[in-house]
Write a protein that holds these residues in place. Sequence first.
Motif, short mmCIF file in Angstrom:
data_model
loop_
_atom_site.label_atom_id
_atom_site.label_comp_id
_atom_site.label_asym_id
_atom_site.label_seq_id
_atom_site.Cartn_x
_atom_site.Cartn_y
_atom_site.Cartn_z
N SER A 62 0.83 -1.18 0.15
CA SER A 62 0.01 -0.16 0.12
C SER A 62 0.85 1.36 0.14
O SER A 62 0.60 2.13 -0.79
CB SER A 62 -0.89 0.06 1.10
N ALA A 65 2.51 1.74 -3.28
CA ALA A 65 1.34 2.13 -4.58
C ALA A 65 1.07 3.70 -4.24
O ALA A 65 0.98 4.45 -5.22
CB ALA A 65 0.13 1.36 -4.11
N ASN A 70 -0.47 5.61 -7.03
CA ASN A 70 -1.64 4.91 -7.46
C ASN A 70 -2.55 4.79 -6.19
O ASN A 70 -2.59 3.86 -5.30
CB ASN A 70 -1.08 3.39 -7.83
N LEU A 73 -5.16 1.56 -6.03
CA LEU A 73 -4.61 0.60 -5.74
C LEU A 73 -4.10 0.70 -4.19
O LEU A 73 -4.54 -0.08 -3.19
CB LEU A 73 -3.33 0.05 -6.27
N GLN A 76 -7.51 0.07 -2.20
CA GLN A 76 -7.87 -1.22 -2.17
C GLN A 76 -7.01 -2.25 -1.36
O GLN A 76 -7.52 -3.03 -0.74
CB GLN A 76 -7.71 -1.87 -3.80
#
Length: 177
Positions: A62, A65, A70, A73, A76
């Motif tokens: 994470s 990302a 991002n 992502l 998520q």
Amino acid sequence: MSKVNNLEEKKYKRLITIVSVVIPLAVAALFGIKIPNVEPLSFLPPIYASINGITAVLLVASIVAIKKGNKKLHEQLNTTAIICSALFLVMYVAYHMTSNSTKFGGEGVIKYLYFFILITHILLSIVIIPFVLITFMRARLGNFPEHKKIAKITFPLWLYVAITGVIVYLMISPYYV
């Protein structure tokens, strides 16, 4: 932050406070309850330890990302890490409601190390609940400056809890009956 978001944040903060108090109290209460005439769920510790390991990997992924920009992502991965933490909690409680606690059998320095890791893991697993929920809530409400501030505290604490959960399991696993 807009007035609407401010009101929403206040609403969520009340809920986060309740959840942050209820979860540790419920876990403590359920820990003392043994379900009679139920087969011990002795297969769960390696599963929930693995879930802790997966949570740690998700948290690191994470961060990678978000550093790469991002956001989707990142969101998520963090949502999945929260789900993993909730699954861990359910399995942990289920195991302890059907099985006797395992005593650590190590001696000397390793025993003190084990109890240091275990105690800090338990205490920080309680402390981390409101941090995770507030961090998540601020992102969901689009309050990214405040999200980023608290995430700098949440991330290392949550990562520590996830990693030490695996370490505690590895250290005590030789003593499971």
